[in-house]
Each structure stands twice: as structure tokens, then as C-alpha cells.
Design an enzyme around this catalytic site. Structure first.
Site, mmCIF file in Angstrom:
data_model
loop_
_atom_site.group_PDB
_atom_site.id
_atom_site.type_symbol
_atom_site.label_atom_id
_atom_site.label_comp_id
_atom_site.label_asym_id
_atom_site.label_seq_id
_atom_site.Cartn_x
_atom_site.Cartn_y
_atom_site.Cartn_z
ATOM 1 N N ASP A 1 6.826 27.489 1.253
ATOM 2 C CA ASP A 1 5.660 28.043 0.567
ATOM 3 C C ASP A 1 4.684 28.634 1.585
ATOM 4 O O ASP A 1 5.093 29.080 2.652
ATOM 5 C CB ASP A 1 5.000 26.929 -0.260
ATOM 6 C CG ASP A 1 4.406 27.438 -1.561
ATOM 7 O OD1 ASP A 1 3.398 28.168 -1.490
ATOM 8 O OD2 ASP A 1 4.935 27.112 -2.639
ATOM 9 N N SER B 1 5.205 27.966 -10.776
ATOM 10 C CA SER B 1 5.119 27.395 -9.433
ATOM 11 C C SER B 1 4.720 25.928 -9.483
ATOM 12 O O SER B 1 5.129 25.122 -8.643
ATOM 13 C CB SER B 1 4.067 28.140 -8.598
ATOM 14 O OG SER B 1 4.542 29.368 -8.144
ATOM 15 N N HIS C 1 -1.717 27.389 -2.249
ATOM 16 C CA HIS C 1 -0.548 27.287 -3.117
ATOM 17 C C HIS C 1 0.412 26.189 -2.670
ATOM 18 O O HIS C 1 0.807 25.311 -3.457
ATOM 19 C CB HIS C 1 0.151 28.649 -3.149
ATOM 20 C CG HIS C 1 1.216 28.785 -4.186
ATOM 21 N ND1 HIS C 1 2.524 28.427 -3.962
ATOM 22 C CD2 HIS C 1 1.161 29.264 -5.444
ATOM 23 C CE1 HIS C 1 3.236 28.687 -5.045
ATOM 24 N NE2 HIS C 1 2.434 29.190 -5.964
#
Length: 421
Positions: A145, A361, A182
Site C-alpha cells: 500500500d 480497500s 490509506h
């Protein structure tokens, strides 16, 4: 309000990926822009040709027997394209799509979370009164990520590897900083352990080991060769350490990339379970992104925290498969496989705080964490046996809410919602 002592850093954000043309960097010597390419020598003298090319162009990643990625300018690219014994292609760059994040931070850095077991954790544990989580010991979860803020109170005790695949020196050990948010959020949903004081947030499998692999930049952009290299590295590490490993990829693109496809197939052949986001391009059919759309990856759809027809509902944004394959309980390219909580998910955030995000996600690490927890409880299982068990658990919890959802295997929720219990 009680606080932990840590400074807050304000950060920007974004989620799932779409393809774009590779960005260029200035070449100071030639005065021309360069870009990332993958060079593959072919023909009877491929090995010699590759060696000659390596002497001229500095290799970044060697992802095939006779190929490697590198940087070159347009003139060099055009010249190589004229050579029938050399295949040269531009490396795809991925850019995160905008996701839905809280307009304000729900919990600032240094403060305790407002929720220790968010709704997604309670849902996957099938217990509205769940206060802590457990499981996953001996299993690695490789989060590929934007990096992970590994100093977060609720993650620091889980970190085993921290590596950056995005720097000019391709692999930097001990670095995986996340200035996007994220990756840190994803890691928390998978394996946050509540911190040393057990007053923090919990992920699905807090006893798992975190392999934090930064494959996307802080702006959410990344190259497919870096991602492919990280996938292969995780598989090789799993083999070298003889440990069970789950790869979590909460990223994707609309088009299939050969470097990533080959890397996923390589990892799967090594006994690694690959879990990937379905994408945020729903509710249209045929919108599953890659690598989630690959048959050797588990594509995860996102559920909302609301009921419809007696079950959780598949979010409208969650990408869909094809209605033509409904009911076959066979995973084909472009199919959703499993559903998990992915809307309004509260999890860890860089700087030590917490934030709420929506997207497939966010659903993906719930499944990666579940896979680690179930695998730890069934250490004799192969990755394919584990996958079958997850499918069976999903089929036992049918999802009937949302566009395209229905009884049995459907193109919106796949087999259903796999749970701990």
C-alpha cells in the site's frame, strides 16, 4: 478526555487505483524526460541481449528471466522498438481513486479511539458485544500500500517487516512511512492489537505479523513493476522463512497488467494467499479491478452497516462481476468472491490518530485478517484449502441487500460474507 502522548500530523488521502500514463522524470544529462519501461529480450540469444542491455540501462527490477524494468527517454524507447528481438513497453502507473473519508478527524493523535471494536469487527466476529479480538499467530499479513505508520500505538507491536519499493534505490529496508493514510488504515483493520495498554483499536487478527510494504507514493501513485516486485518479494520471504503469508492489496486498476498478473500467479504458486479489493466502480456489471479480477486473487466487495432483506447491504460503489456467472460457485476472471465490511470503517491513522474511510480497500483487510486468523487455527491447511474454507463460510452467510445481490453466488456479493463464527 484521556490522551496518549503523541503529536498529530495532518495528512491527505485517496483509495483504489486506475491506470494512467507513466509519469516522467527529467533526465539532466540528455535534457530529455525519461519514463519507466520494461525491456524483454527474445530470440535464441536472449540472455546475451539482456546482458548487453543491462550494461546500457540500469536495471530496477528483474521480473522475468530475460527482462528488467528501467528508465529511458523517448528516443531510446523508439530505437529499441525497431529491434525485433527486443520487446519494450511502458510500465503502467497506478493512481488512487478518491475515496470517501471523514470531513474531520474523528479522533486526534494522542487520544484514545472512540471505538475499540468498530462495526466491521463486530460484524465479522458475528458478535455485537465484541470488545477485543484474537488470533493470527504465526501468520504474516503483507500490506502492499502507501506504507504504514508503524509507530502507531495499536500497530507498533505487530510490525515484523517494513520495506519501501518506491525509492530510487529500489528496495529500502526499514523504511515504509505512510504520509497518505490509506495503508495505515488498512493495516489497522487487519491486525491492530489495541496497543500495549489494550485501550486502542482492534483489527481482525491482532496476533498476526505485519509486513508493511510501501509500493505507492504518498500521493497515492505507483508503478506496476514496484508492486510486482513487492508481491514476488513477499512470496520469496514466505518461502525463506517457511511461514504462512497473506498478501493484502487494497489497490487496483481497470486494466490487466502482465507484470502484476505474473507476480500474483508466482505468489500463489508459492502457497501465498492473495486478497485484493474488487474496486469502487459499482454498481455496473463487469467493473472488478485488477488484480482482484484475477482467478488467483480473492476479490472482496464492500458491505454497508445497514440491513436490507434481512442482511447487510452491498455498497453501491462496490464493483460488480457478471450476472451471467451467478449461481455457479466457480471463480472466474472478473468475479467477486467474498464480501466484508467496507463502508464507514474506523481504523488507525498516521500520527497516532484514527479516521473513518469507505471503499472496497477497507473491506479487503477484514478478509485478509480473517484468513490469517483461520489459517493460524488450521496450520495444516494449504492456501487453497484455506480459500475453500473462506468460501464455505461466506456461502453460509448469504447477502441479499444491494444491486445484484441475491440468493446464492451472485455478482455483487460473491459467495457471501465470510465470518469468524
Amino acid at each position: 478526555m484521556k490522551k496518549r502522548s503523541m503529536l498529530m500530523s495532518l495528512l491527505l488521502a485517496a483509495s483504489l487505483s486506475v491506470p494512467s500514463v507513466a509519469g516522467a522524470a527529467p533526465d539532466q544529462e540528455r535534457g530529455q524526460e525519461t519514463f519507466r519501461v520494461y525491456v524483454e529480450a527474445t530470440g535464441p540469444s536472449a540472455m546475451n541481449a539482456k546482458q548487453s542491455l543491462k550494461e546500457k540501462y540500469e536495471p530496477r527490477w528483474e521480473l522475468s528471466e530475460n527482462g528488467f524494468s528501467t528508465e529511458m527517454n523517448e528516443k531510446q524507447f523508439n530505437a529499441l522498438q525497431k529491434n525485433k528481438n527486443i520487446k519494450v513497453t511502458k510500465v503502467q502507473e497506478l493512481q488512487l481513486e478518491t475515496d470517501v473519508r471523514a470531513s474531520e478527524y474523528e479522533t486526534m493523535a494522542g487520544e484514545y479511539p472512540t471505538q475499540q471494536t468498530p462495526w466491521g469487527i463486530k460484524a465479522i466476529y458475528n458478535n455485537p458485544n465484541q470488545t477485543t479480538t484474537s488470533g493470527g499467530a504465526g501468520v504474516n499479513i503483507a500490506v502492499l500500500d502507501t506504507g504504514v505508520f508503524t509507530s502507531h500505538y495499536d500497530l507498533v507491536n505487530t510490525v515484523e517487516q517494513c520495506k519501501d519499493f518506491t525509492q530510487p534505490t529500489p528496495l529500502v529496508n526499514g523504511a515504509c512511512n505512510d504520509a497518505n493514510g490509506h495503508g495505515t488504515h488498512v493495516a489497522g483493520s487487519a491486525l491492530a492489537d489495541g496497543g500495549s495498554d489494550k485501550a486502542g483499536i482492534y483489527g481482525v487478527a491482532p496476533d498476526s505479523d505485519l509486513w508493511a510494504y510501501k509500493v505507492l507514493g504518498d500521493n497515492g501513485s505507483g508503478y506496476s513493476d514496484d508492486i510486482a516486485a513487492a508481491i514476488r518479494h513477499a512470496a520469496d520471504q514466505a518461502s525463506a522463512t517457511r511461514t504462512k503469508t497473506v498478501i493484502n492489496m487494497s489497490l487496483g486498476s481497470a486494466g490487466q497488467d502482465s507484470l502484476i498478473t505474473n507476480a500474483v500467479n508466482y505468489a500463489y504458486s508459492k502457497g501465498v494467499l492473495v486478497v485484493a479489493a474488487a474496486g469502487n466502480s459499482g454498481p455496473n456489471q463487469g467493473s472488478i479491478g485488477y488484480p482482484g479480477a484475477l482467478t488467483n486473487a480473492i476479490a472482496v466487495a464492500a458491505l454497508e452497516n445497514r440491513q436490507q432483506n434481512g442482511t447487510y447491504r452491498v455498497a453501491d460503489f462496490s464493483s460488480r462481476g457478471y450476472a451471467a456467472t451467478d449461481g455457479d460457485y466457480v471463480i472466474q476472471q472478473g468475479d467477486v468472491e467474498i464480501s466484508a465490511p467496507g463502508a464507514s470503517i474506523y481504523s488507525t491513522w498516521p500520527g497516532g490518530g484514527y479516521n473513518t474511510i469507505s471503499g472496497t480497500s477497507m473491506a479487503t483487510p477484514h478478509v485478509a485478517g480473517l484468513a490469517a486468523k483461520v489459517w493460524a487455527a488450521n496450520p495444516g491447511y494449504s492456501h487453497t484449502q484455506l480459500r475453500t474454507l473462506l468460501q464455505n463460510r461466506a456461502a453460509a452467510n448469504d447477502i441479499l441487500g444491494g444491486y445484484g445481490a441475491g440468493y446464492g453466488d451472485d455478482y455483487a456479493s460473491g459467495f457471501g460474507f465470510a465470518k469468524v463464527n
